[in-house]
Scaffold this motif. Structure first.
Motif, PDB file in Angstrom:
ATOM      1  N   PHE A 124      -6.192  -8.023   3.259  1.00 43.44           N
ATOM      2  CA  PHE A 124      -5.300  -7.122   2.064  1.00 43.44           C
ATOM      3  C   PHE A 124      -4.905  -7.823   0.367  1.00 43.44           C
TER       4      PHE A 124
ATOM      5  N   CYS B 183      -9.224  -0.773  -0.346  1.00 41.88           N
ATOM      6  CA  CYS B 183      -9.563  -0.645  -2.071  1.00 41.88           C
ATOM      7  C   CYS B 183     -10.150  -0.356  -2.762  1.00 41.88           C
ATOM      8  N   LYS B 184     -11.498   0.295  -2.350  1.00 42.62           N
ATOM      9  CA  LYS B 184     -12.284   0.680  -2.877  1.00 42.62           C
ATOM     10  C   LYS B 184     -12.264   1.595  -4.323  1.00 42.62           C
TER      11      LYS B 184
ATOM     12  N   ALA C  77      -8.605  -8.827  -7.163  1.00 43.31           N
ATOM     13  CA  ALA C  77      -8.732  -8.620  -8.341  1.00 43.31           C
ATOM     14  C   ALA C  77      -7.887  -8.512  -9.192  1.00 43.31           C
TER      15      ALA C  77
ATOM     16  N   ASP D 101      -8.889   1.447  -5.850  1.00 42.38           N
ATOM     17  CA  ASP D 101      -8.612   0.296  -6.496  1.00 42.38           C
ATOM     18  C   ASP D 101      -9.174  -0.259  -7.550  1.00 42.38           C
ATOM     19  N   PHE D 102     -10.749  -1.036  -7.257  1.00 44.72           N
ATOM     20  CA  PHE D 102     -11.564  -1.893  -7.190  1.00 44.72           C
ATOM     21  C   PHE D 102     -12.418  -0.881  -8.899  1.00 44.72           C
TER      22      PHE D 102
ATOM     23  N   ILE E 259       0.848  -1.293   0.400  1.00 44.83           N
ATOM     24  CA  ILE E 259      -0.008   0.581   0.673  1.00 44.83           C
ATOM     25  C   ILE E 259       0.801   1.523   0.131  1.00 44.83           C
TER      26      ILE E 259
ATOM     27  N   LEU F  98      -7.222  -9.813  -1.082  1.00 43.79           N
ATOM     28  CA  LEU F  98      -8.190  -8.555  -1.929  1.00 43.79           C
ATOM     29  C   LEU F  98      -8.114  -8.287  -2.856  1.00 43.79           C
ATOM     30  N   ASN F  99      -6.381  -8.081  -3.117  1.00 45.40           N
ATOM     31  CA  ASN F  99      -5.648  -7.416  -4.184  1.00 45.40           C
ATOM     32  C   ASN F  99      -5.271  -8.466  -5.377  1.00 45.40           C
TER      33      ASN F  99
END
Length: 565
Positions: free
Chosen positions: A462, A428-429, A469, A431-432, A345, A465-466
């Motif tokens: 994290f 992450c919002k 994505a 980036d998503f 991050i 989720l990354n």
């Protein structure tokens, strides 16, 4: 009584063999009959005359008076002549023997041995056919001279057979004697070879009987530092360390009682000079000079034992060094986890902090000033309140980034899984949205809290989720689900991305393994996740098919009873 009536009978059994009498008595009494016994024909004649039995079962060959003479005398007595008579013989088993017995008035002639059940069934059949007091057949031998002739013929034939058997036995004895002489020679030669072998053997050989050594070879005496003559007068207890003596005594006892046929075991011995030595023995039971004994071999394993002790010492030192190195690696791993978090991050955190933190504070100050000093219409004031509220939300976002960036304390505390997920999703919002990825949250109600290191668990969420994505290369949906699974909390992160090939599933948690381009991945993200979950006594699972996305499920143990609202 009548045989046809089927009631109990009085049966006289005449046989010089007590075992045969016992068998016939057992069979008769089991079937409800009364039994009388006699050991020869003369005694049988007296018992028959005194008791008048309903049936007589007799052997043929007996001392004093045999069965043929016994039956002949019975037929001469008017009171006894009609008693049914059955021969049961093993010696007189030839055809002429059977014919003589039947011609003397016997109802049947049964040859020994015979199955007990079949024997008694045959007796019962004969009894039913004959009947009590049945008239004696007319074909009986009536003239004494005729009887003596046939009887002499049977006896002479039997004697001739016995002589033939005796001659065969003598021939067998001569052959056996010759074989025995050859066996003695072979045994003498075998004994000489055994002695030569044991005298030159590199291992100790011994024979133990009544606690004393009956034989020892030179190597056995050498192991203990004695001569053969010196050790020959000693008990085995003189050569064993006292602490190990019960073991030896128990093994010797089991061998002698055949509880254990053979075996080997180690023990400690004492040499003549008092030196401690390590030994291994293999022994078994034998017969020596007509008595049970123990024969065995003995090997000095002192050198091997010392080498094992040295090896164990080196192994212990190695384990200490490994433990020290493990501590160092754990420290390095903690530093590495923090570095990985910063790497994940870093850009986003620095950009947001730089672009929004200072301007945001200025904007918030100005809006608060407008709110306090300027009179606005209700609609304008509502819009101003909304702007202030959104500014505070941005401020909280920046604070979340700072918390995530802060180094781990390493202490486990009670944490809310849902709150942690929401915090990471907030990060992450942006980036998503850029990658055209939407999220769906299927949270379980009243999910229990877990005891964990919060920033490490956030790091796991994290990273997963990354990865989800990155797998959704043309946009997609990421679904986050939670539920309780027995004594664990489950968090599943499912994407609609490209999926994982079956051959790669088993390798994805290995350090430095990645399918991403070098500029996008280091191959450490999933390895870090695996390590963190394992350190929390949890489990991480993966399910995927190429082109159908992937689901990573994290299971963490529940601690305490508090639950999220």
């Amino acid at each position: 009584m009548k045989f046809s009536e089927g009631g109990p009978m009085k049966i006289l059994i005449v046989d010089d063999n007590s075992e045969d009498r016992r068998l016939l008595r057992y069979l008769a009494e089991r079937n409800g009959h009364h039994v009388l016994e006699a050991a020869n024909g003369r005694d049988g004649l007296e018992r028959a005359s005194a008791s008048l039995p309903d049936l007589i079962i007799s052997d043929a060959l007996m001392p004093v008076m045999d069965g043929f003479q016994f039956l002949r005398q019975l037929k001469k007595d008017d009171r006894l002549t009609s008693i049914p008579f059955i021969f049961y013989s093993a010696t007189y088993a030839e055809e002429q023997d059977v014919q003589l017995g039947l011609s003397l008035g016997a109802e049947a002639y049964i040859i020994k041995p015979k199955d007990p059940v079949e024997l008694w069934q045959e007796v019962e059949i004969i009894v039913r056919k004959v009947g009590v007091r049945k008239v004696v057949p007319t074909e009986l031998i009536e003239e004494e001279e005729d009887y003596l002739g046939k009887y002499s013929e049977v006896v002479a034939l039997k004697l001739e057979r016995k002589i033939q058997l005796l001659e065969e036995s003598q021939r067998s004895y001569r052959i056996l004697s010759e074989d025995l002489s050859q066996t003695v020679k072979e045994l003498t030669e075998s004994e000489r070879k055994f002695k030569d072998l044991t005298e030159r053997s590199p291992v100790g050989v011994y024979v133990l009987q009544d606690g004393k050594f009956k034989y020892i070879n030179p190597r056995f005496a050498e192991i203990f530092g004695y001569t053969v003559l010196e050790l020959g007068d000693k008990s085995y207890a003189d050569t064993v360390l006292p602490d190990d003596l019960p073991l030896i005594e128990e093994c010797v006892r089991k061998r002698l009682l055949r509880q254990e046929e053979a075996g080997h075991y180690p023990f400690r011995g004492i040499k003549k000079n008092g030196e401690l030595i390590y030994l291994e023995v293999y022994n078994s039971r034998t017969i020596y000079e007509g008595k049970p004994a123990i024969i065995g071999t003995l090997v000095d394993i002192t050198a091997r034992k010392k080498a094992e002790e040295q090896l164990q010492q080196l192994n212990d030192e190695l384990e200490i060094r490994v433990a020290e190195r493990t501590v160092e690696l754990q420290k390095a791993q903690s530093q590495y986890l923090h570095a990985e978090k910063l790497s994940a991050i870093g850009k986003l955190s620095a950009s947001i902090a730089h672009e929004f933190n200072n301007p945001l504070q200025s904007v918030m100050t100005i809006m608060q000033s407008f709110k306090n000093r300027i009179i606005l219409d209700p609609e304008d004031r509502e819009l101003l309140d909304l702007a202030v509220k959104e500014s505070y939300r941005m401020k909280n976002l920046i604070r979340s980034l700072q918390d995530f960036h802060r180094p781990s304390s390493g202490e486990k505390i009670l944490m809310d899984v849902h709150a942690s997920l929401n915090s990471v999703l907030l990060l992450c919002k942006s980036d998503f949205q850029h990658k055209r990825i939407s999220t769906v949250s299927n949270y379980a109600e009243r999910l229990p809290q877990i005891q964990a290191i919060p920033d490490q668990i956030k790091q796991v969420f994290f990273n997963l989720l990354n990865n989800a994505a990155d797998a959704c290369q043309d946009g997609g949906v990421i679904t986050i689900s939670t539920w309780r699974e027995e004594r664990r909390v489950a968090v599943a992160i499912k994407d609609t991305g490209i999926g994982i090939k079956p051959e790669n599933i088993d390798r994805i948690f290995q350090p430095f393994y990645t399918t991403k381009p070098a500029v996008k991945g280091t191959g450490l993200g999933l390895s870090v996740c695996y390590g963190i979950v394992q350190n929390h006594q949890g489990e991480i699972r993966v399910e995927s098919q190429p082109g159908e996305g992937a689901t990573f499920t994290v299971l963490l143990p529940i601690s305490g009873v508090r639950e999220a609202e």
